[in-house]
Enzyme design. Structure first.
Site, PDB file in Angstrom:
ATOM      1  CE  LYS A   1      -2.305  -0.856   3.820  1.00  0.00           C
ATOM      2  NZ  LYS A   1      -1.801  -2.161   4.283  1.00  0.00           N
TER       3      LYS A   1
ATOM      4  NE  ARG B   1       7.455  -3.221   5.958  1.00  0.00           N
ATOM      5  CZ  ARG B   1       6.184  -2.809   6.024  1.00  0.00           C
ATOM      6  NH1 ARG B   1       5.530  -2.519   4.904  1.00  0.00           N
ATOM      7  NH2 ARG B   1       5.561  -2.714   7.164  1.00  0.00           N
TER       8      ARG B   1
ATOM      9  NE  ARG C   1       6.103  -0.909  10.569  1.00  0.00           N
ATOM     10  CZ  ARG C   1       4.988  -0.788   9.864  1.00  0.00           C
ATOM     11  NH1 ARG C   1       4.999  -0.086   8.742  1.00  0.00           N
ATOM     12  NH2 ARG C   1       3.865  -1.341  10.253  1.00  0.00           N
TER      13      ARG C   1
ATOM     14  NE  ARG D   1       1.622  -5.321  11.129  1.00  0.00           N
ATOM     15  CZ  ARG D   1       2.609  -4.934  10.326  1.00  0.00           C
ATOM     16  NH1 ARG D   1       3.804  -5.471  10.429  1.00  0.00           N
ATOM     17  NH2 ARG D   1       2.399  -4.021   9.416  1.00  0.00           N
TER      18      ARG D   1
END
Ligand code: AMP
Length: 213
Positions: A13, A121, A151, A162
């Site tokens: 996104k 990531r 993160r 998640r």
């Protein structure tokens, strides 16, 4: 034009949002980025959000509505906005719909691909961009050379939580929009440029429709 981009965590996104903003002149509003900024600044909202984010859970609707309500009133939203990360549950749909939504871009990606993507990531502390680990030489951002980090919610354990939260609370939002005629479903398992070519085409159609109304 007011837009929503929706999809599971790691569906791309944020990356696609950058292209949309560049080509359609809308303002990017990412609730995840706003929450991370609040955590960095140690605000009351940030403190409330930090634990929930680390557990892969959703932050309370009141916190989101408060942040979003202020953000959409800013000058840079006058030509329209792109909501990224919201609505994330059925209660948030109502709030977003009151802002006037023209089109919802849904990026559909395989969960196995997502786990692989997110565990490799890295996010840049300076520009906020996200990159594949192997593109970050000496832990530096390939775009601005800022320091990159993983993160806290991009570990395998939190990603699985998640994805569970997404399935239970956000997938019903996609189902809701399927019946409104506003949803465009994009195959997110393709290369980044092909995903964007499909989005661009769908948004040009939506832009034409919005002009006719
Ligand atoms: P994101 O960067 O969009 O993946 O968001 C990171 C985390 O922030 C999510 O896993 C949630 O804990 C929280 N978050 C972001 N947007 C929302 C929202 N609209 N409602 C509730 N929690 C959110």
């Amino acid at each position: 034009m007011n837009l929503i981009i929706i999809g599971a965590p790691g569906s791309g996104k944020g990356t696609q949002a950058e292209f949309i903003v560049r080509d359609f002149g809308v303002c990017h509003i990412s609730t995840g980025n706003m929450l991370r900024e609040a955590i960095k600044n140690g605000t009351k909202e940030g403190k409330e959000a930090e634990k929930l984010i680390a557990e892969g859970k959703l932050v309370g609707d009141d916190v989101i509505f408060n942040m979003l309500g202020k953000r959409v009133l800013q000058d840079d939203c006058k030509n329209g906005f792109l909501l990224d990360g919201v609505p994330r549950n059925l209660a948030q749909i109502d709030y977003c719909e009151k802002l006037g939504i023209d089109c919802v871009v849904y990026i559909d990606v395989d969960f196995n691909a997502i786990i692989k993507r997110l565990t490799s990531r890295k996010t840049c502390r300076d520009c906020g961009g996200t990159f594949i680990d192997s593109d970050c030489i000496d832990n530096r951002c390939p775009k601005c050379h800022g320091e990159v980090y993983q993160r806290a919610d991009d570990t395998k354990e939190v990603i699985e939580k998640r994805l569970k939260t997404y399935t239970e609370q956000t997938a019903p939002v996609v189902d809701y929009y399927k019946n409104t005629g506003k949803l465009v479903k994009i195959n997110g398992n393709q290369p980044i440029d092909k995903v964007y070519a499909d989005i661009n085409c769908a948004l040009k159609d939506a832009q034409e429709k919005a002009k006719q109304c």
